[in-house]
Design a protein around this motif. Structure first.
Motif, short mmCIF file in Angstrom:
data_model
loop_
_atom_site.label_atom_id
_atom_site.label_comp_id
_atom_site.label_asym_id
_atom_site.label_seq_id
_atom_site.Cartn_x
_atom_site.Cartn_y
_atom_site.Cartn_z
N THR A 131 0.85 -1.19 0.00
CA THR A 131 0.00 0.00 0.00
C THR A 131 0.89 1.24 0.00
N ILE A 132 0.24 2.40 -0.07
CA ILE A 132 1.00 3.65 0.06
C ILE A 132 0.89 4.20 1.49
N GLY A 133 0.28 3.41 2.38
CA GLY A 133 0.27 3.76 3.79
C GLY A 133 -0.78 4.78 4.18
N LYS A 134 -0.42 5.59 5.14
CA LYS A 134 -1.32 6.56 5.73
C LYS A 134 -0.77 7.97 5.53
N PRO A 135 -1.58 8.99 5.79
CA PRO A 135 -1.07 10.36 5.67
C PRO A 135 0.12 10.61 6.61
N THR A 136 1.10 11.32 6.10
CA THR A 136 2.25 11.71 6.91
C THR A 136 1.83 12.79 7.91
N PRO A 137 2.67 13.10 8.91
CA PRO A 137 2.28 14.07 9.95
C PRO A 137 1.75 15.38 9.39
N ASN A 138 0.72 15.88 10.05
CA ASN A 138 0.09 17.17 9.72
C ASN A 138 -0.54 17.21 8.33
N ASN A 139 -0.72 16.03 7.73
CA ASN A 139 -1.35 15.94 6.42
C ASN A 139 -2.63 15.11 6.50
N THR A 140 -3.49 15.27 5.52
CA THR A 140 -4.73 14.51 5.45
C THR A 140 -4.94 13.99 4.04
N VAL A 141 -5.68 12.91 3.94
CA VAL A 141 -6.07 12.36 2.63
C VAL A 141 -7.54 11.98 2.70
N TYR A 142 -8.30 12.36 1.67
CA TYR A 142 -9.71 12.02 1.58
C TYR A 142 -9.95 11.27 0.27
N VAL A 143 -10.70 10.19 0.33
CA VAL A 143 -11.12 9.47 -0.87
C VAL A 143 -12.57 9.86 -1.14
N LEU A 144 -12.79 10.62 -2.22
CA LEU A 144 -14.10 11.22 -2.48
C LEU A 144 -14.67 10.73 -3.81
N ASP A 145 -16.00 10.71 -3.89
CA ASP A 145 -16.65 10.35 -5.15
C ASP A 145 -16.81 11.59 -6.02
N GLU A 146 -17.48 11.43 -7.15
CA GLU A 146 -17.61 12.55 -8.10
C GLU A 146 -18.44 13.69 -7.57
N HIS A 147 -19.17 13.46 -6.47
CA HIS A 147 -19.99 14.52 -5.87
C HIS A 147 -19.28 15.18 -4.68
N GLY A 148 -18.02 14.80 -4.43
CA GLY A 148 -17.29 15.37 -3.31
C GLY A 148 -17.64 14.75 -1.98
N GLN A 149 -18.32 13.61 -2.00
CA GLN A 149 -18.67 12.92 -0.76
C GLN A 149 -17.65 11.81 -0.48
#
Length: 535
Positions: free
Chosen positions: A342-360
């Protein structure tokens, strides 16, 4: 840049997560946020200066038979900074650093940072003059830093100020007197460097990377890669590539020694303890020939599972992901041989969101597009507010005017809370009317056993082709393996087996060249004939 009020943010966050059950909502909020970590320095060159003060005689860099200590590097950078100030360079300027890998390159880079300006790196040996011209047109300072052997290649205007770094250093080599600077207080929001990526309009886009961005990934774990004084770090990458800043600034900020390569990457890899590379570069190396390597990190393109397993059995191995706009990498994972890569998790002080085409937000396990938030999100594109507004959006999760970046990477959360990279939106193509993910096809080929690396390409509206290594791969067996596991329209019409995949100057697979090879081949000509010559 667009900003969001706290009230707007609360509404948007509810809209982005409110459709999910409360348990999934809490899970995604937990998985999507990297740990909060304080930063020890506001600007990355301050970390270097602290190392120079703590261990002045420690070797900062080696290049061929030449070396420079931290004290010497700091003094020479101060001396050059004073000269640049006399040339009119001021805090906030963008300054061309058109060089090649060398010790003078380091002096130029640090001198620009000490003024409070941002360096703009290009390898002047290989960057076309027309592209250098377009970059120069966007910069605020007319001063160009280069090397004497490269000056004649540069598209300089008449009378344009140019400093040949090697000649400047030779005028007064390794001066002993103190060269102190009187500059403005360091600002973490100021630009550190501007990296130019290929633009869709034919003009390169300059990504504005701040000191806060750089310090956030290089001065916290795991992005610091455990680098410490006494260790050696390879400098093998093109200086215009964002991962080269990981090598250079990551090394100098932690008091290690930078081993600057010449032509032979393998020679440098055999002698360093930390190596940062693309998977394509790493695939050309043999871990058995690199006995001193302790840490390897890859990013820039998808990493094959077999490659990760092989190197993780030899040393500490990190797989990372993140476009230039999120500062080198914004996720990082230490891989264990045999485990799912995998590519792991967000590094410190960072965020990652997996969103659909509606931004949800997508539920765990569902595929969506990855958006990046937090301190790694850069300051947008140089002189391009329209593109900035298209790719950077207000962050509904963090709020308070924070921004998030549309990576255009496909991903999903695993049951363990790690991110799987599933290719690029750009790699979703239509063939025979069906949607195909090229990276998924390449991954299938790589799993067939005899294949160590694979690249899938859209040849025309009716056909896919693939290139695999090594040249001994059993092509009929590889095609049958795909046919047993993929829909018929996903099976490559032609599979080419080659010894080595060609690389771009930045160490990634040169897909444009591969496609040209396919078109020039006898098999490719037959495919074109079958579709009436329509590519």
């Amino acid at each position: 840049m667009i900003s969001a009020t706290a009230a707007d943010s609360g509404f948007a966050c509810t809209k982005a997560l409110g459709h999910l059950p409360i348990i999934q909502r809490n899970t995604l909020e937990s998985w999507g946020c990297g740990p909060a970590r304080p930063l020890p320095y506001a600007c990355i060159h301050l970390a270097f200066e602290a190392q120079a003060a703590a261990a002045p005689q420690q070797i900062a860099a080696l290049c061929l038979e030449q070396s420079i200590s931290y004290e010497q590097l700091n003094r020479q950078a101060n001396r050059l900074a004073r000269h640049l100030i006399e040339q009119g360079v001021v805090a906030g300027d963008t300054v061309a650093l058109f060089v090649e890998r060398s010790i003078p390159m380091l002096v130029g880079l640090l001198a620009v940072l000490k003024i409070g300006a941002a360096y703009v790196p290009q390898d002047a040996r290989i960057t076309p003059p027309a592209q250098l011209t377009m970059i120069l047109e966007t910069l605020s300072s007319a001063v160009v830093l280069t090397l004497s052997g490269l000056k004649d290649r540069l598209p300089l205007a008449a009378g344009q100020p140019c400093v040949c770094l090697d000649e400047f250093l030779a005028q007064q080599p390794w001066v002993a007197e103190e060269c102190l600077l009187d500059v403005a207080a360091p600002d973490p929001a100021s630009l550190c460097f501007v990296l130019f990526t290929s633009g869709t309009t034919g003009r390169p886009n300059g990504v504005r990377v701040t000191h806060r961005n750089v310090c956030n990934i290089l001065l916290t774990a795991p992005g610091n890669l455990g680098i410490k004084p006494g260790m050696s770090v390879g400098q093998i990458l093109n200086i215009a590539f964002d991962m080269a800043a990981w090598e250079i600034l990551g090394c100098l900020a932690h008091g290690a020694t930078l081993l600057i390569r010449q032509q032979d990457i393998g020679e440098t890899a055999r002698h360093c303890q930390v190596l940062i590379a693309t998977p394509s570069i790493l695939a050309t190396l043999d871990p058995r020939q690199c006995p001193t390597l302790e840490v390897v990190a890859v990013a820039g393109e998808p990493c094959p599972q077999a490659l990760a397993d092989r190197w993780a059995a030899h040393c500490t191995f990190y797989n990372g992901c993140g476009p230039t706009e999120t500062t080198i990498v914004n996720t990082l994972h230490r891989h264990v041989p045999g485990a799912r890569l995998t590519i792991g998790k967000p590094t410190p002080n960072n965020t990652v969101y997996v969103l659909d085409e509606h931004g949800q937000a997508c539920a765990p396990g569902a595929v969506g597009e990855m958006w990046a938030g937090g301190d790694g999100v850069t300051a947008g594109y140089l002189h391009n507010p329209l593109l900035t507004a298209q790719r950077y959006r207000p962050d509904p999760f963090l709020g308070a005017g924070r921004m998030m970046f549309h990576t255009r990477d496909l991903g999903r959360w695993t049951d363990e809370g790690a991110l799987e990279h599933l290719g690029r939106v750009d790699d979703q193509v239509k063939v025979r009317g069906f949607r195909v993910e090229l990276d998924a096809l390449a991954t299938t080929l790589e799993a067939c056993g005899a294949c160590s690396r694979a690249v899938a390409l859209k040849f025309d509206s009716q056909h896919l082709v693939a290139f695999v290594t090594p040249a001994t791969v059993d092509i009929p067996a590889a095609r049958q393996y795909c046919a047993q596991r993929l829909a018929y329209y996903c099976v490559p019409a032609v599979i080419f087996a080659v010894d080595l995949l060609p690389l771009t100057a930045r160490g990634k697979v040169d897909k444009a060249l591969l496609l040209q090879w396919a078109r020039d081949s006898e098999e490719g000509r037959q495919l074109l004939l079958s579709t009436g010559g329509r590519a």
